[in-house]
Design a protein around this motif. Structure first.
Motif, short mmCIF file in Angstrom:
data_model
loop_
_atom_site.label_atom_id
_atom_site.label_comp_id
_atom_site.label_asym_id
_atom_site.label_seq_id
_atom_site.Cartn_x
_atom_site.Cartn_y
_atom_site.Cartn_z
N UNK A 134 -11.67 -15.93 1.51
CA UNK A 134 -12.73 -16.74 0.90
C UNK A 134 -12.20 -18.03 0.28
N UNK A 135 -11.06 -17.93 -0.41
CA UNK A 135 -10.49 -19.13 -1.03
C UNK A 135 -10.10 -20.16 0.01
N UNK A 136 -9.53 -19.70 1.13
CA UNK A 136 -9.16 -20.61 2.21
C UNK A 136 -10.40 -21.25 2.83
N UNK A 137 -11.46 -20.45 2.99
CA UNK A 137 -12.71 -20.99 3.55
C UNK A 137 -13.29 -22.05 2.63
N UNK A 138 -13.22 -21.80 1.32
CA UNK A 138 -13.72 -22.78 0.37
C UNK A 138 -12.94 -24.09 0.45
N UNK A 139 -11.63 -23.97 0.60
CA UNK A 139 -10.79 -25.16 0.74
C UNK A 139 -11.13 -25.92 2.02
#
Length: 199
Positions: A134-139
């Motif tokens: 999720x964090x990578x997708x947000x980035x």
């Protein structure tokens, strides 16, 4: 995107709400605030924002999250805000004033966010099954958004907005409403709502 808007509004809390030096009319308050947003002077803009309305509009973001922002986070947020407001223009059409409330009708022009969000959505759709956290997708989403906003020429959209103000201690303050946010952010809220309805 709503989360970003909430985070952006919450930055006003970090700067603090300061007092106005001289009483101004409702239309002057709107002009000063919109001009300050375009110029990136959020301290000046915060002088004329209704603090309670700001807290409600920014309620999606915990204050603790904001305290965790470092100088790099703040710099990125300010850079993105500069992209969001670089094309911001406005024209006051009329205003009505009562004892403790006023409505200023304005034409607000900004980048057409329906196009930007459409481009970002397509890029994120291709990554949906990539296995990213999720964090990578947000980035990735923020990168796509910044890239799209950075294009030299973008379509503009103009909305007629009724900007509501309340008089507090003889000073006019702008109420944060979805209509106002939709106008200054180029239709982002209505675009998100339309996307939701299409699914």
């Amino acid at each position: 995107m709503r989360k970003f808007i909430a985070a952006f509004l919450s930055v006003f809390m970090i700067f603090g709400i300061t007092g106005c030096s001289k009483e101004k009319s409702p239309d002057e308050v709107v002009k000063i605030t919109l001009a300050a947003l375009k110029e990136g002077d959020y301290i000046k803009a915060s002088e004329y924002i209704n603090y309670e309305e700001l807290m409600d509009a920014a309620g999606e973001v915990e204050i603790g999250e904001l305290e965790g922002l470092d100088s790099q986070d703040m710099k990125e947020l300010e850079e993105l805000a500069a992209l969001l407001f670089k094309e911001l223009e406005y024209k006051i059409l009329s205003f009505e004033e009562e004892k403790a409330s006023a409505v200023v009708q304005a034409e607000i022009t900004n980048i057409d966010m329906s196009e930007v969000l459409g481009e970002v959505f397509l890029q994120m759709f291709t990554l949906a099954f990539s296995g990213l956290e999720e964090e990578e997708m947000n980035e990735k989403a923020m990168e796509a958004f910044t890239e799209s906003m950075s294009q030299e020429e973008r379509s503009l959209v103009t909305n007629t907005v009724d900007i509501e103000l309340t008089k507090e201690e003889d000073k006019w303050k702008i109420n944060i409403t979805d209509e106002l946010l939709d106008g200054i952010f180029g239709g982002v809220i209505s675009t998100i709502e339309n996307m939701k309805d299409s699914f």
